[in-house]
Motif scaffolding. Sequence first.
Motif, mmCIF file in Angstrom:
data_model
loop_
_atom_site.group_PDB
_atom_site.id
_atom_site.type_symbol
_atom_site.label_atom_id
_atom_site.label_comp_id
_atom_site.label_asym_id
_atom_site.label_seq_id
_atom_site.Cartn_x
_atom_site.Cartn_y
_atom_site.Cartn_z
ATOM 1 N N GLU A 276 0.414 -0.477 8.899
ATOM 2 C CA GLU A 276 0.903 0.179 7.679
ATOM 3 C C GLU A 276 0.944 -0.790 6.502
ATOM 4 O O GLU A 276 0.777 -0.382 5.351
ATOM 5 N N GLU A 277 1.175 -2.068 6.788
ATOM 6 C CA GLU A 277 1.244 -3.058 5.701
ATOM 7 C C GLU A 277 -0.108 -3.192 5.007
ATOM 8 O O GLU A 277 -0.197 -3.285 3.782
ATOM 9 N N LEU A 278 -1.136 -3.212 5.821
ATOM 10 C CA LEU A 278 -2.489 -3.266 5.288
ATOM 11 C C LEU A 278 -2.823 -1.968 4.548
ATOM 12 O O LEU A 278 -3.370 -1.986 3.437
ATOM 13 N N LEU A 279 -2.450 -0.858 5.165
ATOM 14 C CA LEU A 279 -2.906 0.437 4.647
ATOM 15 C C LEU A 279 -2.290 0.776 3.297
ATOM 16 O O LEU A 279 -2.965 1.349 2.441
ATOM 17 N N VAL A 280 -1.020 0.439 3.091
ATOM 18 C CA VAL A 280 -0.433 0.794 1.785
ATOM 19 C C VAL A 280 -1.077 -0.027 0.661
ATOM 20 O O VAL A 280 -1.238 0.469 -0.461
ATOM 21 N N LEU A 281 -1.474 -1.259 0.948
ATOM 22 C CA LEU A 281 -2.149 -2.071 -0.081
ATOM 23 C C LEU A 281 -3.520 -1.500 -0.405
ATOM 24 O O LEU A 281 -3.902 -1.327 -1.566
ATOM 25 N N TRP A 282 -4.226 -1.194 0.655
ATOM 26 C CA TRP A 282 -5.572 -0.639 0.503
ATOM 27 C C TRP A 282 -5.515 0.714 -0.213
ATOM 28 O O TRP A 282 -6.254 0.976 -1.156
ATOM 29 N N ALA A 283 -4.576 1.536 0.210
ATOM 30 C CA ALA A 283 -4.456 2.873 -0.384
ATOM 31 C C ALA A 283 -4.068 2.768 -1.857
ATOM 32 O O ALA A 283 -4.508 3.558 -2.689
ATOM 33 N N SER A 284 -3.235 1.788 -2.185
ATOM 34 C CA SER A 284 -2.830 1.618 -3.576
ATOM 35 C C SER A 284 -4.049 1.345 -4.443
ATOM 36 O O SER A 284 -4.188 1.869 -5.545
ATOM 37 N N ARG A 285 -4.944 0.549 -3.944
ATOM 38 C CA ARG A 285 -6.159 0.265 -4.702
ATOM 39 C C ARG A 285 -6.974 1.556 -4.857
ATOM 40 O O ARG A 285 -7.529 1.841 -5.914
ATOM 41 N N ARG A 286 -6.997 2.348 -3.795
ATOM 42 C CA ARG A 286 -7.816 3.567 -3.843
ATOM 43 C C ARG A 286 -7.223 4.629 -4.753
ATOM 44 O O ARG A 286 -7.966 5.335 -5.441
ATOM 45 N N VAL A 287 -5.910 4.802 -4.746
ATOM 46 C CA VAL A 287 -5.347 5.879 -5.570
ATOM 47 C C VAL A 287 -4.858 5.381 -6.931
ATOM 48 O O VAL A 287 -4.483 6.178 -7.783
ATOM 49 N N GLY A 288 -4.837 4.081 -7.124
ATOM 50 C CA GLY A 288 -4.440 3.547 -8.423
ATOM 51 C C GLY A 288 -2.949 3.670 -8.697
ATOM 52 O O GLY A 288 -2.510 3.649 -9.848
ATOM 53 N N ARG A 289 -2.163 3.803 -7.652
ATOM 54 C CA ARG A 289 -0.706 3.871 -7.810
ATOM 55 C C ARG A 289 -0.073 3.094 -6.659
ATOM 56 O O ARG A 289 -0.682 2.950 -5.608
ATOM 57 N N PRO A 290 1.135 2.613 -6.849
ATOM 58 C CA PRO A 290 1.806 1.997 -5.710
ATOM 59 C C PRO A 290 2.051 3.043 -4.611
ATOM 60 O O PRO A 290 2.315 4.204 -4.924
ATOM 61 N N VAL A 291 1.944 2.610 -3.376
ATOM 62 C CA VAL A 291 2.068 3.531 -2.241
ATOM 63 C C VAL A 291 3.173 3.024 -1.316
ATOM 64 O O VAL A 291 3.115 1.885 -0.842
ATOM 65 N N LYS A 292 4.160 3.884 -1.099
ATOM 66 C CA LYS A 292 5.286 3.482 -0.239
ATOM 67 C C LYS A 292 5.313 4.296 1.036
ATOM 68 O O LYS A 292 5.157 5.511 1.009
ATOM 69 N N TRP A 293 5.525 3.600 2.129
ATOM 70 C CA TRP A 293 5.727 4.285 3.415
ATOM 71 C C TRP A 293 7.036 3.793 4.009
ATOM 72 O O TRP A 293 7.318 2.593 4.003
ATOM 73 N N THR A 294 7.855 4.731 4.471
ATOM 74 C CA THR A 294 9.092 4.369 5.157
ATOM 75 C C THR A 294 9.119 5.101 6.486
ATOM 76 O O THR A 294 8.998 6.321 6.529
ATOM 77 N N SER A 295 9.271 4.340 7.520
ATOM 78 C CA SER A 295 9.300 4.918 8.858
ATOM 79 C C SER A 295 10.560 5.751 9.028
ATOM 80 O O SER A 295 11.625 5.373 8.545
#
Lengths: 793, 264, 157
Positions: A266-285
């Motif tokens: 998830e740590e990798l994915l939120v960074l990658w996704a942020s680049r893709r969607v152009g917004r900060p991406v937060k995930w909370t388990s």
Amino acid sequence: MGNAQGIGAAVKRKEDRRFLVGRGQYTDDVTLPNQSYAVFVRSPYGHAKVNGVEAKAALAAPGVLAVLTGADVAADGLGGIPCGWLVKSKDGSPMVEPPHPALAQGKVRHVGDPVAMVIASTKAAAKAAAALVEVDYEPLPAVGLLANAIAPGAPQVWDEAPGNVCFDWHIGDPATTDAAFAKAAHVVELDLVNNRVAPNPMEPRAANGNFDGANDQYTLYTTSQNPHLTRLLLAAFTLKVPEHKLRVIAPDVGGGFGSKIFHYAEELLVLWASRRVGRPVKWTSDRMEAFLTDAHGRDHISNAKLALDANGKFLGLRVHTYAAMGAYLSTFAPAVPTYLYATLLSGPYDFPAIYAEVKAIFTNTVAVDAYRGAGRPEATYLLERLVEKAARQLGMDRVELRRKNLIRADQFPYQTQVALQYDIGDYQATLDLALEQADYAGYAARAAASKAKGKLRGFGMSTYIEACGIAPSALVGALGARAGLYEAANVRIHPTGSVTVFTGTHSHGQGHETTFAQLIADRLGVSTDQVEVVHGDTDRIPFGMGTYGSRSASVGGSAIVKALDKIVDKGKKIAAHLLEASVADIEFKDGQYRVVGTDRVKAFGEVAFAAYVPHNYPIETVEPGLEESAFYDPKNFTFPGGTHLVEVEIDPDTGVVEVASVTIADDVGVIINPMIVDGQAHGGLAQGIGQALLEEAVYDAEGQLTNGTYMGYCMPRAADLPNFKVGNHVTACTHNPLGIKGVGEVGAIGVPPAVINAVLDALAPLGVTDISMPATPEKVWRAIQAARAGKGA
Amino acid sequence: MKDFEFHRPASIKHAVALVAGTAGAKYLAGGQSLLPVMKLDLAEPTALVSLARLPGLADIRVDGGTVAIGALCTHDQVARSADVAKAIPALAELASHIGDAQVRNRGTLGGSVAHADPAADYPAAVLGLGATIVTDRGRHPADTYFKGLFETSLADGELVTAVHFPVPKRAAYAKFAHRASKYAVVGVFVAETAAGVRVAITGAGATVFRSAAMEAALTTSMTPGALDGITVPTDDLNADAEASAEYRAHLCVVMAKRAVAALR
Amino acid sequence: MPKLTLSVNGQPRTIDCANATLLVEAIREHLGLTGTHVGCDSSQCGACTVHVDGRSVKSCTMLAVEAEGAAITTIEGLATGNDLHPMQAAFKEHHGLQCGFCTPGMVMSACDLAARNPAPSEGEVRHWLEGNLCRCTGYHNIVKAVRAGAGDMNGGK
Ligand SMILES: Cc1cc2nc3c(=O)[nH]c(=O)nc-3n(C[C@H](O)[C@H](O)[C@H](O)COP(=O)(O)OP(=O)(O)OC[C@H]3O[C@@H](n4cnc5c(N)ncnc54)[C@H](O)[C@@H]3O)c2cc1C
Ligand code: FES
Ligand code: FES
């Protein structure tokens, strides 16, 4: 003077205020401008082929920004989640190291394995859309249980790992061990299971990734015990972005116990996704997700044999262990049942011969990795159950049998048969202290009182050792670690004499802001109020390996001391100049530089000021400023140890085990803050008692976690536990500058076998000889029933 | 959680009409059973009708031989009521061991009785004391009220307004709590009433039930020893990770004995 | 979206939120008071405990709309200026917290107990804390802190 707040003082914690007024800042508390939210679609199967992911409906749902899958991960070239430790099998072949894509590609291998990531402008929208993602699963035979995974013909988690074996490793000398057993007067044998537990820090994991396109800069807020390690793995393996473009911040972290060491997808994915969607991406388990995705602990099946001579002296130990790895290799997973487990099998005892074999096994479950104690609780449990059984089998007193075999104080440094060299300890002393504090002499009377109430009382003990502050880097490197295990510190003295310390360790409950400030107070004679401790931000701290393995004070503290030594030395040169004396004549004590034998002094603050306002200054030879960095690579592990004593009272009608008392005496080395040290012991004890009596993460054969909520998984509550009696007997570690050994894990390591030994002691009169953890009421009741039936028959 | 309409009526009549008139509508009392299942999307009501503002439903009245407790009385209120403690101490005691402090501050008697969770505590007292469930439209005797798993004799939309507990000579409740959830694995309520001995067992089966065998034995002799040798058939008992049917059957007897020993 | 008026830590507040909003979501996300935490999804851990009209409740198990007109106190509302509330001070004094995540809920829960029982025994404290999980402290120091804090709240200080 610093001493009132220095080493040994029970200073109240500096960090408490913000937590107490609700101003702690945990990862989920960070909400960035234009924040978006991620929710994961996870496998409901233990093992399945993924034939397709249909995201159309989800993409069309309100607020949805993106739905990402394994195909996108592959297309963008993200690296798989790496394993940080290579263990080789007996035959020299490397462990089977299967791929671990961040989002499943083609197959899922445990319930909770992420298949798709839905990003939306609100959490509710992401959650609603995630329910619309259709995944075409084709279930495959799965193996959820370690016991099944080692059976012939078991379903295969990985084609490349026949028999589900990840590695088949050993340590010790089989020949001398065979010889020891050949001449033994007694052999005691035990089969046991170390139950799988879920770490359950109260703060669930979370990650918030932000890509700043203007500066090509990534920032990750994450619940991590070691932000630099996470950055290193992101940079080198998964995100593949250089460190200077990547900032990892682990703000306040709500407990970890090992589970927040590892680099998670998830740590990798939120960074990658942020680049893709152009917004900060937060995930909370959420908690259910945490049960399914946080690495679990323990999960061993072992057979152990102890050889003794006619007098009860230990001759040899032979151990065979199967250790579950889960479906994927988590960051330190292979090290846990090998270098953190089998190397500890000598315990505090003088063993002439030991041989241990460990087979690591894949199962269709979430990964198993380090959890408070990591390997050492498993070793201690095995050994102390075995020693207790030996005492019973040989008809010897449990205390005397241990006493006879404990390494004597005059045997240090002591070289074990399983690679470690213990530097120092006094196991007899902690044993004596514990027995005295527990009023062992009065036990018979307490047992009689319990009996009068219709209860069965039992006494259990364990004498244990652990290895902390894991190191040196060269050694762990030779053993397969893919990282160093040193620590870094930077000490910055400000012009007015206040101090900021930057440490590579990370506090998630351990109180570093206080203990490290005490170190500074002790050395520099400033007050702890003058000291700010900074951790958890890769942009502010030079480097660090983080906090786990009870290493922060012994390794991180030593790095700070090294930096302080440099500060003090530089200050001497400045003071010598100011005092017009030679450097050799300057001493530093109680916050003052003094020309030896005179009353000519300069306060530390004056010297600091001179360093920043170098008007009258030895500028030819000494640079201005007062700031030093240090890296400390330990020379050896440290070896805390001690004795844990437990009394239980069992209700024979219901099988309920009540912990009546817990008394421990530990040697954790030099203590910086006794209040904090006791608190660490308390917390470890609760987790150890939890494992022994309450906790078990139960998978079924198909890999479904059957009790992954607090309605099913029994967390220790206040009413489940007694007050704890904690004592310390200090022998200072010989090889680090502070003499510290470490305390973070002692409770979880020492106490589980003491609890079970106490339960078995209580049940012994009924004829019960074995019980597994957790000793639940029904299990205890059944053991009593079976024993009674056996006797009657 | 899916969104829903929300109503906060001020009269019982209006509340009943709202639930009757809206498909998929539900009453909301303390929310301590309903919200946890809604959070897991296991219940998705279209509308919630809050009972919080209904007048007169949060009173406790002791009247001769009856303790009348309003449906909206919280578990905490019952646990701390001096009147209840005096009239039926076992009932106050039972309420003080429901869930935890925060749950007791919100959860209500009416909600518990309407929900009829097989592991809930109140049903043991309701059946054990032979109480009467009073609703907007009638009265339900305890003996025919609990029908099965989450099933009662309430009609759709029928609103529980109070429960009337007859004051027994002596009573006691003994609970064996689930270690994780704190609900009853087995809870036994024993009462010596004007109409004879009643033993009600919760947690063990699909719904609370009476044990005729135990009642008969205790009628002969109100002593723990009178229950020696009684076995509870396991056929219809619950079995889960916490307790097998066999263990539950055993606990029924053990808890019954403890209740008898604690009668007051 | 429905408008909701309530008092939070003595201040009147109005928020717009869906009916399905939990009180904890209103507190954390709408009001930005992040001292109240979420540690589970089954109403067990108590990290979300706040006071509603003086009583401790799990804000994850109450709808925000049900708090219409109520007085909510969160952990942020306990201290007076720079002075910690006696219960907060007792947690600090007795090392009743480590990572701090359970702490707001523990303190709020403990204050409710102290309001009812000025001198709770060890057993009473342990029973009262049934609805609050802590993974760090083993509860030993929490129990000490709660007993001391209750005393201080009730005239001890
Ligand atoms: C952590 C936790 C632990 C718990 N432990 C226990 C325990 O140990 N023992 C125990 O008994 N319970 C336990 N409970 C459940 C608790 O007691 C509930 O409060 C109770 O079961 C339901 O009451 P409520 O007021 O919360 O009802 P709600 O949740 O509001 O409603 C429950 C159901 O009843 C209906 N309803 C509510 N009131 C009425 C009424 N007056 N008329 C008709 N229908 C109505 C609702 O529509 C809904 O279907 C626990 C709950 C939690 C969260
Ligand atoms: S968040 Fe766990 S009880 Fe509310
Ligand atoms: S202090 Fe960390 S959970 Fe309680």
